[in-house]
Design a protein around this motif. Structure first.
Motif, PDB file in Angstrom:
ATOM      1  N   VAL A  21       0.759  -1.186  -0.147  1.00 53.04           N
ATOM      2  CA  VAL A  21       0.016  -0.112   0.118  1.00 53.04           C
ATOM      3  C   VAL A  21       0.962   1.270   0.092  1.00 53.04           C
ATOM      4  O   VAL A  21       1.632   1.458   0.861  1.00 53.04           O
ATOM      5  N   ALA A  32      -5.009   5.390  -0.762  1.00 53.34           N
ATOM      6  CA  ALA A  32      -3.886   4.337  -0.762  1.00 53.34           C
ATOM      7  C   ALA A  32      -4.023   3.879  -2.495  1.00 53.34           C
ATOM      8  O   ALA A  32      -4.916   3.758  -3.223  1.00 53.34           O
ATOM      9  N   TYR A  34      -2.916   0.382  -4.094  1.00 52.31           N
ATOM     10  CA  TYR A  34      -2.338  -1.100  -3.884  1.00 52.31           C
ATOM     11  C   TYR A  34      -1.552  -1.544  -5.040  1.00 52.31           C
ATOM     12  O   TYR A  34      -1.861  -1.213  -6.136  1.00 52.31           O
TER      13      TYR A  34
END
Length: 137
Positions: A21, A32, A34
């Motif tokens: 993240v 965020a 990913y």
């Protein structure tokens, strides 16, 4: 159509076995991205100055850019579809009096590493920032 760009700051990185993240922020909002754990490992190695036995892919790309006198001008996170971010890497090449800007479709995670390695700014469009899901600590 031109879109307003908002400069992002790199906040932190969190690593698990199955994903990484990357936390970015702007205007009091944090969100965020990913990505694959290998990207997170490469980013952590760069941020901590950890020695690498051999150059990683981002090191190779950076070395090629330096050898060809290509400068990373900026990174723009340009779109968000479902939970997938899209980015554009802007490269500047100079030859005599000519300046040429090349725009390359890229994964934001790759761009962020290259931007940090080269002290290049990272932006997102206002539209993308408005559509990100804010995260709290």
């Amino acid at each position: 159509m031109l879109s307003e760009l908002v400069q992002l700051s790199f906040d932190k990185i969190m690593q698990t076995r199955s994903y990484t993240v990357v936390i970015l922020g702007a205007e009091g909002k944090r969100f965020a991205i990913y990505t694959d754990p290998s990207i997170g490992k490469a980013l952590q190695m760069y941020l901590t100055g950890q020695e690498k036995a051999r150059p990683l892919t981002h090191d190779l790309i950076d070395t090629i850019f330096q050898a060809l006198k290509i400068r990373i001008k900026q990174v723009v996170i340009s779109d968000l579809q479902d939970t997938v971010y899209f980015a554009r890497l802007y490269l500047e090449m100079r030859h005599e009096d000519l300046r040429h800007i090349v725009e390359v479709d890229s994964r934001p995670s790759d761009c962020i590493i290259l931007a940090l390695m080269n002290n290049a700014p990272v932006f997102c469009t206002r539209d993308v920032l408005d559509r990100t899901i804010p995260i709290e600590e």
